[in-house]
Design a protein around this motif. Structure first.
Motif, mmCIF file in Angstrom:
data_model
loop_
_atom_site.group_PDB
_atom_site.id
_atom_site.type_symbol
_atom_site.label_atom_id
_atom_site.label_comp_id
_atom_site.label_asym_id
_atom_site.label_seq_id
_atom_site.Cartn_x
_atom_site.Cartn_y
_atom_site.Cartn_z
ATOM 1 N N VAL A 97 0.851 -1.187 0.000
ATOM 2 C CA VAL A 97 0.000 0.000 0.000
ATOM 3 C C VAL A 97 0.889 1.240 0.000
ATOM 4 N N PRO A 98 0.617 2.227 -0.867
ATOM 5 C CA PRO A 98 1.431 3.447 -0.907
ATOM 6 C C PRO A 98 1.534 4.106 0.464
ATOM 7 N N GLY A 99 2.728 4.564 0.788
ATOM 8 C CA GLY A 99 2.938 5.244 2.059
ATOM 9 C C GLY A 99 3.087 4.312 3.239
ATOM 10 N N GLY A 100 3.083 3.006 2.976
ATOM 11 C CA GLY A 100 3.233 2.044 4.060
ATOM 12 C C GLY A 100 2.063 2.008 5.021
ATOM 13 N N ARG A 101 0.892 2.452 4.555
ATOM 14 C CA ARG A 101 -0.279 2.449 5.428
ATOM 15 C C ARG A 101 -0.692 1.014 5.749
ATOM 16 N N PRO A 102 -1.230 0.798 6.956
ATOM 17 C CA PRO A 102 -1.678 -0.555 7.316
ATOM 18 C C PRO A 102 -2.849 -0.987 6.439
ATOM 19 N N GLU A 103 -2.939 -2.271 6.195
ATOM 20 C CA GLU A 103 -3.999 -2.810 5.346
ATOM 21 C C GLU A 103 -4.529 -4.085 5.985
ATOM 22 N N SER A 104 -5.826 -4.162 6.143
ATOM 23 C CA SER A 104 -6.414 -5.365 6.726
ATOM 24 C C SER A 104 -6.289 -6.521 5.741
#
Length: 217
Positions: free
Chosen positions: A109-116
């Protein structure tokens, strides 16, 4: 929770550990994303090897044709080399307009955002469907027709225009053969992978982790 059962038969009994519903769901989710990640990675690896390999081939080929055109002993051979150069440049333009044959990879995910996990599965499913839409095993029929037409035109130019059918036919046949190899080696996996996914092939991995333990005594 442990359930047990006993048989009234002579000295025989059985016991088993039923699987937990939450564990089954976790196994299923893990198997699904594992399947998607593995298949998409294979598709992209094939696409990268195919695309980068042929771009390198046509780049070198264009340079070779240009050098040979400058030193060709006859006009027919010179024209034939220029035709080969133009075809190589055309192929490079086509590859540059369609990097990796449109086959995408499952990137972070762009920006290293958390993803479920559910969100990652949904994103992977979209990528798999996209890759399948860009895949046609052995190439589209019109691509083969275009390949024949382009190389056939080169053959006629050299043969009829410069009275060297031997040179024209040899170059045309070689160009057509290379074009067919390009089409036949293009990424082909995504169609079958999507079909396997929709059939639930990934469940085979999940079932391995959800089998209860059975014993007899």
């Amino acid at each position: 929770m442990v359930a047990a059962c006993a048989s009234c038969a002579v000295g025989l009994g059985c016991f088993f550990f039923p699987t937990d519903a939450h564990a089954d769901e976790a196994n299923s989710t893990a198997a699904r994303i594992e399947f998607l990640e593995a298949r998409i990675k294979t598709q992209r690896t094939h696409a990268e090897l195919w695309w980068e390999g042929w771009v390198s081939f046509y780049t070198i080929g264009a340079g070779v044709q240009l050098v040979r055109a400058a030193g060709a002993p006859t006009q027919a051979e010179r024209v034939d080399q220029w035709i080969g150069f133009v075809k190589a440049i055309g192929a490079l333009m086509r590859f540059s307009l369609d990097p990796y044959g449109g086959i995408r990879k499952l990137e972070p995910v762009p920006g290293g955002r958390p993803e479920s996990l559910d969100a990652r599965i949904a994103r992977a499913e979209r990528i798999l469907e996209h890759n399948a839409s860009r895949t046609q095993a052995f190439g589209a029929w019109y691509a083969h027709v275009a390949n024949f037409a382009i190389n056939g035109t080169g053959t006629i130019i050299v043969g009829a225009g410069f009275d060297d059918w031997k040179q024209g036919i040899l170059s045309g046949a070689l160009g057509f053969g290379i074009g067919e190899v390009v089409l036949l080696t293009a990424p082909w996996e995504a169609d079958d992978d999507l079909s396997d996914y929709r059939k639930g092939s990934w469940q085979l991995h999940a079932s391995a982790g959800s089998i209860g333990i059975v014993g007899t005594f």
